[in-house]
Design an enzyme around this catalytic site. Structure first.
Site, PDB file in Angstrom:
ATOM      1  N   TYR A 223       0.840  -1.196   0.000  1.00 28.99           N
ATOM      2  CA  TYR A 223       0.000   0.000   0.000  1.00 28.99           C
ATOM      3  C   TYR A 223       0.881   1.255   0.000  1.00 28.99           C
ATOM      4  CZ  TYR A 223      -3.761  -3.133   1.562  1.00 28.99           C
ATOM      5  OH  TYR A 223      -4.684  -4.150   1.670  1.00 28.99           O
ATOM      6  N   HIS A 231      -6.115   1.855  -1.228  1.00 33.33           N
ATOM      7  CA  HIS A 231      -6.140   0.511  -1.779  1.00 33.33           C
ATOM      8  C   HIS A 231      -4.703   0.088  -2.083  1.00 33.33           C
ATOM      9  CE1 HIS A 231     -10.464   0.065  -2.161  1.00 33.33           C
ATOM     10  NE2 HIS A 231     -10.537   1.284  -2.665  1.00 33.33           N
ATOM     11  N   LYS A 262      -4.457  -4.194  -9.813  1.00 34.36           N
ATOM     12  CA  LYS A 262      -3.193  -4.043  -9.097  1.00 34.36           C
ATOM     13  C   LYS A 262      -2.059  -4.548  -9.970  1.00 34.36           C
ATOM     14  CE  LYS A 262      -5.646  -5.051  -4.805  1.00 34.36           C
ATOM     15  NZ  LYS A 262      -6.152  -3.699  -4.697  1.00 34.36           N
TER      16      LYS A 262
END
Length: 286
Positions: A223, A231, A262
């Site tokens: 993070y 997020h 991601k």
């Protein structure tokens, strides 16, 4: 100094001050695994203790910010410690504090009730006047307090603080040497742990917050700030430099990262203790 307690090879922080310091000052998040006192049967919101990853605990230990300890075995069931003068003093002090707490809550509750009655006095007086008129009685008393019974707070309704650790440090605690593998701390020297810790320490040193990545099929989630506000940007997969990766595994990791928005980091640790990273992003075919 943060106290980390070991139980069956797992690291826990019981003191809320230590848990807060670990998060706010050292970017160690951990996972709350304890039940809440008022809602013990739900598992949506949990409380202390804070369970740490082996890598999180080792980082705090390696930086000299924590100590690793464990409690010795409890006394035999037949052993009676009530004759201990020190124990009797603690019990007496606890009961005295409990009584003072109760009296303070009675005073505060009575004040709150009086304030509430003052705000509702006019409506209560009007309602009582109408009731007396219907029943043919005379005028009500001028003061509301003359007909109000004395306030009593039941003892079973008082709020009690439930400590999450011993009020006094246990004399039976022993410090565990985390440099040497043992039954209590078996991770030191294990190749997988050493690789994961090298990568964890490297990412932590770059200013990231790091948590377990098991729910996304990785080793860590990375993070840019506190996970309560951000997020995760990366899913870290720890892979040994000597372990070959098949094309299917690379494609699966890339597509997984794309589906959850991601970037996948394939991380490896060198023999000199340095970490290397390779990022994967699925762009599709044109």
């Amino acid at each position: 100094m943060i106290r980390i307690h070991i139980l069956d090879g797992k690291a826990f922080v019981w003191n809320y001050v230590d848990a807060r310091r670990a998060r706010e000052e050292h970017r160690i998040v951990g996972t709350l695994v304890g039940a809440l006192a008022r809602k013990p049967r739900q598992n949506v919101r949990l409380g202390l203790p804070l369970q740490l990853l082996p890598e999180e605990a080792r980082l705090l230990l390696d930086k000299g910010l924590a100590t690793l300890c464990k409690n010795t075995a409890s006394p035999p069931p037949g052993e009676d410690t009530r004759e201990d003068p020190l124990s009797q003093q603690k019990v007496t002090a606890y009961q005295k504090g409990l009584e003072e707490n109760y009296q303070e809550q009675v005073r505060l509750a009575a004040e709150q009730r009086k304030i509430l009655l003052d705000t509702l006095a006019e409506r209560i007086a009007q309602g009582r006047a109408k009731k007396r008129q219907r029943e043919g009685e005379g005028e009500p008393p001028s003061k509301l307090g003359e007909v109000e019974p004395s306030f009593v707070l039941p003892r079973d309704s008082m709020m009690i603080q439930l400590p999450t650790e011993r009020v006094y440090p246990c004399q039976e605690e022993v410090v565990v040497d985390w440099h040497v593998p043992s039954k209590d701390w078996p991770y030191t020297g294990q190749p997988d742990h050493e690789m994961r810790y090298c990568i964890f320490r490297s990412l932590w040193g770059k200013g990231f917050y790091i948590t377990s990545g098991s729910k996304f099929g990785g080793d860590f989630l990375v993070y840019p700030g506190d996970p309560m506000r951000f997020h995760a940007h990366y899913i870290a997969l720890c892979v040994s430099q000597d372990t070959p990766l098949s094309l299917c595994d690379i494609i699966s990791a890339g597509r997984l990262g794309t589906n959850v928005k991601k970037t996948v980091l394939i991380c490896s640790a060198g023999k000199d203790g340095t970490a290397t990273y390779t990022s994967l992003q699925w762009t599709g075919m044109q």
